[in-house]
Motif scaffolding. Structure first.
Motif, mmCIF file in Angstrom:
data_model
loop_
_atom_site.group_PDB
_atom_site.id
_atom_site.type_symbol
_atom_site.label_atom_id
_atom_site.label_comp_id
_atom_site.label_asym_id
_atom_site.label_seq_id
_atom_site.Cartn_x
_atom_site.Cartn_y
_atom_site.Cartn_z
ATOM 1 N N ALA A 163 1.045 -1.199 0.149
ATOM 2 C CA ALA A 163 -0.314 -0.112 0.201
ATOM 3 C C ALA A 163 0.714 1.142 0.057
ATOM 4 C CB ALA A 163 -0.932 0.213 1.239
ATOM 5 N N PRO A 168 0.302 0.877 -7.448
ATOM 6 C CA PRO A 168 0.877 -1.385 -7.511
ATOM 7 C C PRO A 168 0.967 -1.366 -9.282
ATOM 8 C CG PRO A 168 -1.611 -0.286 -7.702
ATOM 9 C CD PRO A 168 -1.677 0.534 -8.608
ATOM 10 N N LEU A 246 -2.471 -10.654 -2.091
ATOM 11 C CA LEU A 246 -2.734 -9.510 -2.707
ATOM 12 C C LEU A 246 -2.730 -8.792 -4.297
ATOM 13 C CD1 LEU A 246 1.339 -8.491 -1.628
ATOM 14 C CD2 LEU A 246 -0.591 -7.815 -0.457
ATOM 15 N N LEU A 251 -4.008 -5.153 -4.821
ATOM 16 C CA LEU A 251 -2.962 -4.613 -4.691
ATOM 17 C C LEU A 251 -1.831 -5.010 -5.643
ATOM 18 C CD1 LEU A 251 -2.705 -4.259 -0.179
ATOM 19 C CD2 LEU A 251 -3.207 -2.694 -2.237
#
Length: 311
Positions: A163, A168, A246, A251
Motif C-alpha cells: 500500500a 501498484p 495481494l 494491490l
C-alpha cells in the motif's frame, strides 16, 4: 611379528570398509525422499508446474490476448460463454480463451514466487550472515530489526508494504512478499552460523590463525545453508499464496491484459462469481495444488536432511 600386525590391522580394515560403504547425508536424504510417497507426490506436482510454466507459450492453444468471443459477452445480461468447441474452459469477461490464460498464468505466478523468494533469501542471508559472523552489537542491532518485522502478521505486513507504493504493479507484489520472508531467513541463517562458531573445525581454524573472512565463507557459511535451502522451498509455496492474496485485494498489477492466477482469481471472484464461478474456481484450484506440491516437497526435504532421522 607379521601375524600380530595382521591381527591389529583386521579391525582397522573392517572399519575402513564400513566407512567406505556408508552414505553421505545428501545421498541418504535422496534415498529417503525417493522412498517417501509424500516427497514423490510433491516432486511430481512441482515438476509438472515447472514444465507447464516453461512451455506455457507452446502449450497454449490460442493467443491469450485475442478477444475471440467478445461479441458474445454481454455483461449487462450476465452472459459470459462457457465451455464450447475450441474453448474447453470457456472465455473470460473480455472473450479471451480462459485455458490459454490459465497456462500463461502459470508462468507469471512462478516468476512472482521465485523472484520474491530469491530476494528474500538474499536479503535475509545478508542480515543473518552478518549477525552470525560478527555477533556483538552487530548481532543485537540486526536482530532487533528482524524482531520488528516478525512482530507483524506476514499478510498484514505485505499489505502495508504494497500500500506504500503510489502505483501498484507486479514489482510491488514481489517486493512486498520478499520483505516478509527476510526475517525468517535471517533468523534461520544466524542460528545456524552461531552453532557453527562452536564447531570443532571452526575452532581449529581459529586456533591456527586463519582469517575471519576465510572462516566465515569457507567453513561456517557453506555448512549453514542447508536449512535455508529447505526453508526457501517452503517459502516459495507461501510466496505464491501471498502474491495471490495481494492481487485478490487489488494491490497487484492492475493491467487487465496480464495473465496471473492471483489477478484472475481476484477479478473473477469480485465481479463474476454469480455469473460464471468457474472463472474463480480454476485459478484457485491451480494455486492450491501448486502450493501443496511445494509444501510437500519442502517438508519431505527437511525431514530427509535432518541427521536425527538417519538410520
Amino acid at each position: 611379528m607379521n601375524t600380530l600386525l595382521n591381527k591389529k590391522k583386521e579391525p582397522i580394515d573392517k572399519l575402513a570398509a564400513a566407512s567406505a560403504g556408508g552414505r553421505s547425508l545428501g545421498a541418504e536424504a535422496l534415498r529417503r525422499m525417493v522412498r517417501s510417497p509424500v516427497a514423490i507426490v510433491g516432486g511430481v506436482i512441482t515438476l509438472l508446474f515447472l514444465l507447464l510454466a516453461i512451455f506455457a507459450p507452446f502449450l497454449a492453444p490460442k493467443d491469450p490476448q485475442v478477444r475471440y468471443l467478445q461479441d458474445k459477452v454481454i455483461l449487462g445480461r450476465g452472459i459470459i460463454p462457457g465451455a464450447q468447441p475450441g474453448f474447453p474452459l470457456g472465455v473470460d469477461d473480455f472473450g479471451r480463451d480462459f485455458l490459454s490464460r490459465l497456462l500463461i498464468g502459470a508462468q507469471q505466478t512462478l516468476l512472482v514466487g521465485v523472484l520474491a523468494t530469491v530476494i528474500g533469501v538474499l536479503l535475509g542471508a545478508l542480515i543473518g550472515g552478518l549477525a552470525g559472523a560478527f555477533g556483538g552489537w552487530v548481532d543485537t542491532v540486526l536482530m532487533r530489526l528482524v524482531d520488528v518485522l516478525l512482530a507483524f502478521p506476514s499478510l498484514l505486513l505485505a499489505i502495508s508494504i504494497a500500500a506504500l507504493f503510489a502505483k501498484p504493479s507486479q514489482w510491488t507484489v514481489i517486493i512486498a512478499v520478499s520483505i516478509i520472508g527476510v526475517p525468517i531467513f535471517a533468523r534461520l541463517l544466524r542460528g545456524s552460523m552461531l552453532a557453527q562458531r562452536e564447531a570443532d573445525h571452526v575452532l581449529a581454524a581459529t586456533s591456527l590463525g586463519v582469517k575471519r573472512t576465510t572462516i566465515v565463507f569457507r567453513h561456517m557459511l557453506p555448512n549453514s545453508l542447508g536449512p535455508v535451502i529447505v526453508q526457501a522451498t517452503l517459502t516459495l509455496a507461501t510466496a505464491i499464496l501471498e502474491a495471490a492474496a495481494l492481487s485478490f485485494l487489488g494491490l497487484g498489477d492492475p493491467d487487465p491484459t496480464r495473465a496471473e492466477w492471483g489477478l484472475m482469481l481476484g477479478n473473477a471472484s469480485q465481479h463474476f462469481l454469480d455469473i460464471r464461478p468457474e472463472l474463480a474456481y480454476y485459478p484457485a484450484i491451480a494455486i492450491i495444488i501448486v502450493a501443496l506440491g511445494f509444501t510437500l516437497l519442502g517438508e519431505s526435504l527437511r525431514e530427509a536432511l535432518d541427521p536425527k532421522n538417519r538410520r
